[in-house]
Design an enzyme around this catalytic site. Sequence first.
Site, PDB file in Angstrom:
ATOM      1  N   ASP A   1      -8.634 -18.667  25.455  1.00  0.00           N
ATOM      2  CA  ASP A   1      -8.858 -20.145  26.073  1.00  0.00           C
ATOM      3  C   ASP A   1      -7.699 -21.082  26.953  1.00  0.00           C
ATOM      4  OD1 ASP A   1     -10.946 -22.158  25.364  1.00  0.00           O
ATOM      5  OD2 ASP A   1      -9.612 -22.650  23.910  1.00  0.00           O
TER       6      ASP A   1
ATOM      7  N   HIS B   1     -13.023 -30.581  10.352  1.00  0.00           N
ATOM      8  CA  HIS B   1     -12.529 -30.986   8.956  1.00  0.00           C
ATOM      9  C   HIS B   1     -11.519 -30.948   8.649  1.00  0.00           C
ATOM     10  CE1 HIS B   1     -15.940 -33.779   7.481  1.00  0.00           C
ATOM     11  NE2 HIS B   1     -16.481 -32.592   7.710  1.00  0.00           N
TER      12      HIS B   1
END
Length: 701
Positions: A321, A629
């Site tokens: 990434d 979350h």
Amino acid sequence: MQFNKQLMPLLLGIALVLPGLTQLQAAAAVDANRLINADQEPGNWLAHGRDYTEQRFSPLTQINKQTVADLGLSWSYGFDSTRGLEATPLVIDGMLYVTGSWNVVYAFDAVTGELKWQFDPQVDRGVVGPKLCCDAVNRGVAAWQGKLYTGTLDGRLIALDAETGKQLWSSQTTDNDQAYSITGAPRIVKGKVMIGNGGAEFGVRGYFSAYDADSGKMLWRFYTVPDDPAKETNPTLIEASKTWSGEWWTLGGGGTAWDSMAYDPDLDLLYVGIGNGSPWNREIRSNGEGDNLFLSSIVAVRPDTGEYVWHYQTTPGEEWDYTATQHMILADLEVKGKLRKVLMQAPKNGLFYVLDRATGEFISAENYVAVNWTDGVDPTTGRPNIKPEARYSTAGKPFLAQPSPFGGHNWQPMSFNPDTGLVYLPTREMAFPYIPDDNYEVKSLTVNLGVSLLAATMPEDPAVRKAIKAATKGRLVAWDPVAQKEAWGIDMPVPWNGGTLSTAGGLVFQGNGQGNLVAYDAANGKPLWSYHGQTGMVAPPISYRVNGEQYVAIMAGWGGAVPLVVGPLVSEALTTNTNRLLVFKLGGKATLPELKVTAKALNPPSANASAETVAEGKAIYHTYCSSCHGDGAVSGGVLPDLRYASQHTFDYWEAIVVNGLKQGNGMAAFGSVISVDQADAVKAYVIKRAHDELTAQQATQ
């Protein structure tokens, strides 16, 4: 009717004091001449990086090292949303334009703070929410000849009347059946609106496009990843396909252009930063082979046609990434006794690059943070020497990489001061374990990476978490791009901090995760002034001048990737969900309302589920829930910490998670991918984590 010659001196005086009478007749009357000659009107901030060079350097000097101590709040505006704020405001002829969360656009009087209008594109939050890797954010608008342009999270490019905020046209730039999104700010070049998109983590094919600024008609599109060779017709992409293997096109390939662009009007070149591969794992994506162009590359094209000119790939065969979508700066630097037209970038991979922007020729690169995936860049070829063990997809064992997927530097813009010759760069030290997902399959409503997020989750042992956190930090670095070394640096306890602004007054401004906007001495990093903004800051500041008075403005609102995903690493951040636009001037006397923070109550239901059910819930949670979350159900303060959920939330768990009771807040219905029993297992895991926290608090007390 005769012309009154006595009026001539008055008219000439008006013309001198208020240059450009046409600008008084139309808001945001920006054109190519104004953008190219932005230094002739240093009081305005006309484009995303102030001008085409993207240097984010203000020539204003009223606020300087001697006067900054007298800087005070002039005005502020509070936003309703509590999601992240990342936008760069534009200031044009006394008006300030900016975007907030969920793509709402605002227009303010830049002196008084009076809200003139706002525009809400009505993004469907329940549909868009699951397609976002990194919060409901937007990085700002572009202006051109009386219009403002904004990209939306659902892929629209919208033109607004700058005077009224009325929508003039809207173009859908993406396929809504795929997980595309737009968070970057558009750029305007020669009457064309340039826009890219995000979504590589979800399995899309990247591209960037040009639209006619008047009509919204698409003029050209540049795909960053080749299609199926049996279908590909573009000669550039046919050549690029030779760097791929397997059937990459069935997985999207990635390469989204989700943020940075720059333009050189003399060379007539548009530079676009290209993102990561999809999935991350190159063994899945391309049989573990090839450079995979144009992933993690800087691509230069002709803005009139999208014609390819040159590229430079920062991370060949990228599988970490390590995007090259980070901020690019154009400057003229003396390198080895020769003045060079350069492009500078500090992408996620931890290396600071200096390239010849006319040809793409590699000039130099050195690591600006700790790096272990490469042992350096070949000075002749410009290719990094990638360590064999870093190729986790084919090495046969996991790899603990530095930097992490969050990058040594992420989207937060750096700035360049031509007076000091330094680049001011927000960085972070963070590691991540890349562990191949042996059971990889494409799933909807979640990221598809080819690495195991469950295996990579932080250990639940508080002592181990504490040790990991101690090794993670943020840092503001003043980087010498010619010598390729740090001039000075400042460590910060929060690894996620704001972009920078440098000024001719000898200052560097940066907001940080602890909620402070700080002014540093640009020469040595000495803090000279600070203001507590009551919330963590990640957006970059700007500076402007109206009626002879200089201002500094910043969007103050905590959010983005790190707070969403790795909450345990940002516990020092100020997470009040208090979002504002803050504007400062010398002698400013305004104040903020008193900040009232209510302590969260931890009162979970009884933990009665079996260990097997909790383990199942943990696996499902880290597949579908952790990207919003937080790792281990520990929130970073943007979205609710589920461990502290109310009894009402636990009672309505199925309605929320399965049926989408709170879709209006961006919480999608997951009933299409998980069953009621699986949702209950996630609840059991969250309750278990709440009891873990309760036990830890009791032990501390």
